[in-house]
Scaffold this active site. Structure first.
Site, short mmCIF file in Angstrom:
data_model
loop_
_atom_site.label_atom_id
_atom_site.label_comp_id
_atom_site.label_asym_id
_atom_site.label_seq_id
_atom_site.Cartn_x
_atom_site.Cartn_y
_atom_site.Cartn_z
N GLY A 39 0.71 -1.25 -0.10
CA GLY A 39 -0.07 -0.03 0.02
C GLY A 39 0.79 1.27 0.24
O GLY A 39 0.41 2.37 0.58
N HIS B 93 -0.58 1.48 -12.84
CA HIS B 93 0.17 0.22 -13.67
C HIS B 93 1.48 0.77 -13.82
O HIS B 93 1.94 1.84 -14.33
CB HIS B 93 -0.62 0.20 -14.82
N GLU C 49 -11.36 -4.64 -20.13
CA GLU C 49 -10.12 -5.09 -20.46
C GLU C 49 -8.97 -4.74 -19.53
O GLU C 49 -8.69 -3.28 -19.60
CB GLU C 49 -9.91 -4.80 -22.18
C1 GRF Z 1 2.82 -0.75 -7.69
O1 GRF Z 1 3.82 -0.63 -8.73
C2 GRF Z 1 1.41 -0.37 -8.56
O2 GRF Z 1 1.83 0.28 -9.86
C3 GRF Z 1 1.28 -1.96 -9.09
O3 GRF Z 1 1.52 -2.57 -7.94
C4 GRF Z 1 2.34 -1.88 -7.12
C5 GRF Z 1 2.04 -1.69 -5.77
O4 GRF Z 1 2.43 -1.10 -4.93
N1 GRF Z 1 -0.13 -1.95 -9.57
P1 GRF Z 1 2.02 -0.66 -3.69
O5 GRF Z 1 1.10 -1.63 -2.91
O6 GRF Z 1 1.32 0.58 -3.75
O7 GRF Z 1 3.17 -0.23 -2.62
#
Ligand code: GRF
Length: 206
Positions: free
Chosen positions: A15, A112, A146
């Protein structure tokens, strides 16, 4: 500022992006209020971090909820009961059904770790390195049925440096994620608030 967009963050793990959103939203003029954090894993580190920051945190276990449909029903109820208007997926590892996504269309963002449309899905950093990419980064986009394909809201770029491995590259990207998501959420919420005030129609007036 009086009116803010009531926002929930969905997580599955540590998180750190959630924490960056909570921190940004602590500013008095930030246009979103982080009202709720929901995890699909009881052991997600982000849950206690959210509670420590004074944000309500909830775990919904898919098995206990009776599978995917039960999980999504509990999720939808939890969000609506607290008046949530916008969802931020932040390291949320469960694929949401087309039905759920349609219900929240235009009300759900994701971050992402790649420059979409490149490297949808998992292991983005290793795949960028394997391709010899010279540039990598992260994307905030709208959630659509998607995976990792919705309209892009904002991107941040980082160079791929000599000697990078997936962890080093991931850390460089993550530092950008922590700036990008709060700024993208801010812009999105300002847009939603302007539209609710009728200001949004001005830009399209003929
Ligand atoms: C991040 O790199 C996010 O882009 C991806 O998963 C990771 C989550 O990291 N979807 P965190 O839990 O926010 O530290």
């Amino acid at each position: 500022m009086t009116r803010r967009i009531e926002t929930a963050v969905l997580i599955s793990g540590r998180g750190s992006n959630m924490a960056s959103l909570i921190e940004a939203a602590a500013a008095p003029d930030y246009p979103a209020r982080i009202r709720l954090v929901i995890s699909d894993r009881r052991d997600a580190g982000g849950l206690s971090a959210a509670q420590a920051a004074g944000v309500a945190a909830l775990a919904i276990d898919a098995k206990a909820a009776g599978g995917r449909a039960g999980f999504e029903a509990a999720l939808d109820t939890g969000l609506r009961q607290r008046g949530i208007e916008l969802i931020c997926l932040a390291g949320f590892m469960r694929i949401l059904s087309a039905e759920f996504v349609s219900r929240w269309r235009g009300r759900a963002l994701n971050i992402h770790p790649s420059l979409l449309p490149a490297y949808k899905g998992l292991d983005t950093h290793a795949r960028a390195l394997a391709d010899g990419a010279r540039e990598h980064g992260c994307t905030v986009h709208w959630v659509t049925p998607e995976l990792d394909s919705g309209e892009i809201v904002a991107q941040a770029r980082v160079p791929v440096l000599p000697g990078d491995d997936a962890d080093r590259l991931a850390a460089r990207v993550l530092a950008q994620e922590h700036k990008l998501y709060p700024s993208a959420l801010r812009e999105v919420c300002l847009g939603l608030l302007a539209a609710q005030c009728g200001l949004g129609s001005l830009s399209t007036a003929r």
